[in-house]
Structure formats: C-alpha cells, structure tokens
Design a protein around this motif. Sequence first.
Motif, PDB file in Angstrom:
ATOM      1  N   CYS A 140       6.075   7.432  10.889  1.00 53.19           N
ATOM      2  CA  CYS A 140       6.692   9.216  11.255  1.00 53.19           C
ATOM      3  C   CYS A 140       5.696   9.937  11.192  1.00 53.19           C
ATOM      4  N   GLY A 141       4.324   9.672  10.677  1.00 56.15           N
ATOM      5  CA  GLY A 141       3.271  10.586  11.300  1.00 56.15           C
ATOM      6  C   GLY A 141       3.050  11.478  10.005  1.00 56.15           C
ATOM      7  N   PHE A 142       3.743  11.205   8.941  1.00 57.87           N
ATOM      8  CA  PHE A 142       3.506  11.892   7.636  1.00 57.87           C
ATOM      9  C   PHE A 142       2.322  11.870   7.072  1.00 57.87           C
ATOM     10  N   ARG A 143       1.444  12.999   6.961  1.00 57.47           N
ATOM     11  CA  ARG A 143       0.071  12.997   6.271  1.00 57.47           C
ATOM     12  C   ARG A 143       0.441  13.349   4.889  1.00 57.47           C
ATOM     13  N   PHE A 144      -0.524  12.936   3.957  1.00 57.14           N
ATOM     14  CA  PHE A 144      -0.296  13.129   2.661  1.00 57.14           C
ATOM     15  C   PHE A 144      -1.566  12.805   1.879  1.00 57.14           C
ATOM     16  N   ASP A 145      -1.686  13.120   0.675  1.00 57.81           N
ATOM     17  CA  ASP A 145      -2.724  12.628  -0.326  1.00 57.81           C
ATOM     18  C   ASP A 145      -2.384  11.559  -0.988  1.00 57.81           C
ATOM     19  N   TRP A 146      -3.069  10.741  -1.349  1.00 60.74           N
ATOM     20  CA  TRP A 146      -2.667   9.542  -1.923  1.00 60.74           C
ATOM     21  C   TRP A 146      -2.168   9.720  -3.512  1.00 60.74           C
ATOM     22  N   PRO A 147      -2.951  10.650  -4.124  1.00 58.78           N
ATOM     23  CA  PRO A 147      -2.324  10.799  -5.671  1.00 58.78           C
ATOM     24  C   PRO A 147      -0.910  11.634  -5.565  1.00 58.78           C
ATOM     25  N   GLU A 148      -0.322  12.219  -4.489  1.00 55.62           N
ATOM     26  CA  GLU A 148       0.987  12.699  -4.322  1.00 55.62           C
ATOM     27  C   GLU A 148       2.019  11.458  -4.739  1.00 55.62           C
ATOM     28  N   LEU A 149       1.273  10.345  -3.756  1.00 53.22           N
ATOM     29  CA  LEU A 149       2.577   9.183  -4.001  1.00 53.22           C
ATOM     30  C   LEU A 149       2.439   8.331  -5.092  1.00 53.22           C
ATOM     31  N   LEU A 150       1.068   8.162  -5.514  1.00 51.80           N
ATOM     32  CA  LEU A 150       0.824   7.298  -6.626  1.00 51.80           C
ATOM     33  C   LEU A 150       0.811   7.868  -8.121  1.00 51.80           C
ATOM     34  N   TYR A 179       8.906   3.980   4.964  1.00 51.41           N
ATOM     35  CA  TYR A 179       7.865   2.762   5.472  1.00 51.41           C
ATOM     36  C   TYR A 179       7.058   2.374   4.385  1.00 51.41           C
ATOM     37  N   ASN A 180       6.943   0.992   4.291  1.00 49.76           N
ATOM     38  CA  ASN A 180       5.946   0.441   3.008  1.00 49.76           C
ATOM     39  C   ASN A 180       4.615   0.653   3.565  1.00 49.76           C
ATOM     40  N   LEU A 181       3.715   1.490   2.534  1.00 55.63           N
ATOM     41  CA  LEU A 181       2.604   1.911   2.783  1.00 55.63           C
ATOM     42  C   LEU A 181       1.409   1.073   2.251  1.00 55.63           C
ATOM     43  N   ARG A 182       1.878  -0.111   1.777  1.00 57.70           N
ATOM     44  CA  ARG A 182       0.925  -0.963   0.888  1.00 57.70           C
ATOM     45  C   ARG A 182       0.149  -1.416   1.892  1.00 57.70           C
ATOM     46  N   GLY A 183      -1.327  -1.311   1.349  1.00 56.75           N
ATOM     47  CA  GLY A 183      -2.384  -1.884   2.064  1.00 56.75           C
ATOM     48  C   GLY A 183      -3.208  -0.872   3.109  1.00 56.75           C
ATOM     49  N   LEU A 184      -2.385   0.076   3.139  1.00 62.38           N
ATOM     50  CA  LEU A 184      -3.022   1.404   4.129  1.00 62.38           C
ATOM     51  C   LEU A 184      -4.244   1.878   3.650  1.00 62.38           C
ATOM     52  N   VAL A 185      -4.891   2.377   4.589  1.00 63.15           N
ATOM     53  CA  VAL A 185      -6.430   3.099   4.034  1.00 63.15           C
ATOM     54  C   VAL A 185      -6.217   4.474   4.580  1.00 63.15           C
ATOM     55  N   GLU A 186      -5.592   4.743   5.660  1.00 67.38           N
ATOM     56  CA  GLU A 186      -5.434   6.183   6.058  1.00 67.38           C
ATOM     57  C   GLU A 186      -4.321   6.794   5.377  1.00 67.38           C
ATOM     58  N   PRO A 187      -4.288   8.065   4.894  1.00 70.55           N
ATOM     59  CA  PRO A 187      -3.128   8.861   4.052  1.00 70.55           C
ATOM     60  C   PRO A 187      -2.335   9.429   5.306  1.00 70.55           C
ATOM     61  N   GLU A 234       3.333  -2.337  -7.551  1.00 71.21           N
ATOM     62  CA  GLU A 234       4.544  -1.996  -6.870  1.00 71.21           C
ATOM     63  C   GLU A 234       4.302  -1.566  -5.248  1.00 71.21           C
ATOM     64  N   ASP A 235       5.298  -1.805  -4.414  1.00 71.76           N
ATOM     65  CA  ASP A 235       5.080  -1.363  -3.067  1.00 71.76           C
ATOM     66  C   ASP A 235       5.359   0.138  -3.191  1.00 71.76           C
ATOM     67  N   ILE A 236       4.442   0.955  -2.098  1.00 67.00           N
ATOM     68  CA  ILE A 236       4.506   2.323  -1.946  1.00 67.00           C
ATOM     69  C   ILE A 236       5.229   2.694  -0.783  1.00 67.00           C
TER      70      ILE A 236
END
Length: 317
Positions: free
Chosen positions: A42-52, A29-37, A20-22
């Motif tokens: 929009c500049g929002f910083r997150f941890d990957w597990p929060e979204l996945l 914004y579609n974050l698929r393929g990004l490396v940096e969290p 799925e797209d994240i």
Amino acid sequence: MEDPSPKNASSPPNWDSIDEDIFCPLCAYNLRGLVEPRCPECGFRFDWPELLDPARRLHPYVFEHHPESNFRSFRRTLWGGLRPKRFWQSLHPAQPSHPRRLLLYWLVASAVFCVVLSLSLIIPNAISLASRNRAIRQVMNTPNDPGFVKMVVQSHGSLDAYYDEIAPPVASWAFLVSLISDTFPALIPLMICYIAWPWLTFASLMVFRWSMRRTKVNPTHVIRCVVYSFDAAMCGVLLIMGVELTTLCLAPGALYYIVPVTASLIVIGSIVVMAFRVYVAYKRYLRFDHPLATIIASQIIALLGLFNILLLLGRVL
Ligand SMILES: [Zn+2]
C-alpha cells in the motif's frame, strides 16, 4: 536475548530475533524480512520502532483505547483533536482501531451536537414567538367590533379559544407545536448536513483511495481520520450556544443580529477547521501523497453531494 529493535528509526530490525510476524497497520501485508520501512503493498511509510515496540500500541488517552474511563477519554480526545498536528502524531495506524468504540464516539458527539443545535434554535424562536403572541393578545384583547366578536364566537366558541389558536400562551401544547413547526424547517437541513458531511467525505476519500493506488488501505483508518476530524462541529455548536447565552444575559435586544452573524462565522470556521484536520490526518497518519489536493477535492465532492441531498429534501418537504 538479542535486542530486535533497530539502531535507528529507518535501519532494519534484526529479523532473526523476532518470532512473530509484523503486519502493515494499514493493509495487513506481512512485512517480515523487509529492510526498507515502506509497505510494498500500500506504500505506507513508517519507522520500524512504531511497529515493533508493543508499548506504543496503546494510545495514552484516545476514546477507542480507554473504555475504563469513557467520559475522561471522550473529553481528552475532543480536546486533543483541537491540536491536530500533535493529535495525529500521537495516534499511529499500528495502534489498533476499535470500530465499535469509534462509532460510539461519533454517536455521542452527534447526539450532543443535535441537542445543543436544537436548543440554540429553539431558545431564540421561543422568545420571539412568546413576545409576538403576547403582543397579539394585547392588541386584540378588547375588540370593539361587535360583528368581528360575533363571527369569532360562531367559529371558535369564544374569544379566548380564538386567541389560544392564533397566539397560544407559552405554557400550552399549541405553543409547543407552533414552536416546533417554526424551528424544524431550519433544524432538519442543518442536522442532515452535519450527519451527511463526514460520510460524504469518507465516500469521496474512498474514491481517491482507489485512484491513488492505495486500495489495500483498510477503510477503518479512513473512518478514523473522518470521525476524529469532524467532531470539531460539536465544539462549534457549543461555541454558538455560549455566544447565544452570553448575549441573552448581557444584551438580549441584540440576540437577533449578533447571534446569526457570529453563528455563520463559527460555522464557516468549523468547516475550515474540520477540512484542515482531515488534511493533517491524511498527511501525518495515513501519510498519503498530495494530501492537500486530496482533501480539497473530497470537500468539493462532499459539498456537491450535500447540495443534491438538500435539493431532494426540498422537493420531498
Ligand atoms: Zn500496507
């Protein structure tokens, strides 16, 4: 199947194993393929597990997510907000917002606030008015001026009708009307301040959203921050009511100086607490830069807006 979760919070996920797209929870914004969290939009910083992690998308108790137990989730949301750091750490933008439930939460909190505020003003006013009217009736019960009695009978029909007009008894329609007209001049501006303040704060925060290049942030998230911060006013007014009832039971004579002083302190305290809660929300939930400066500026703007509304109201009334 290979585990798509990153090894730690900041390391990138294995995108090949995610179908799925994240999307960024703040701006979609579609974050698929990004490396940096970090969302590039929009500049929002997150941890990957929060979204996945799907298990993290449902909050354990917040009102928006638990329509199956409205009373319990309302009480727990109100209580949870009293510890803002823990609350805003537990609530994450990736946990979907439900604007209708959010609005319902605000309406219920507002209704409780308005009812309790009305009672907290009406009760002392009723006691004061009843005691004043009783005193007037006692003093005027035996008029010894025949000229005065004749004039009153001519104008009102009888002495009782005259007393009922200037000092109506407690269980009468005239008493209720008199009570309402005594209470409304204080009640209406307070209610307007309560209703307008969060939305003026929201409007000013939207201005900062533009000026801080966070225009893509969905306004629902800003409303969430405001609603779950300004419900503290309900706790404040319940506290005032508690002080009032306790004073009435223990020291009724002190009602008219203890309660106004305590209520003023509680109101000031509630405003500080509400502003602090929005600050924590901006820092831990929206993760804005300069949250303290943003909230101080927004509260100054909201205060100026309120003064204008009250000035306008003063001219109208
Ligand atoms: Zn974003």
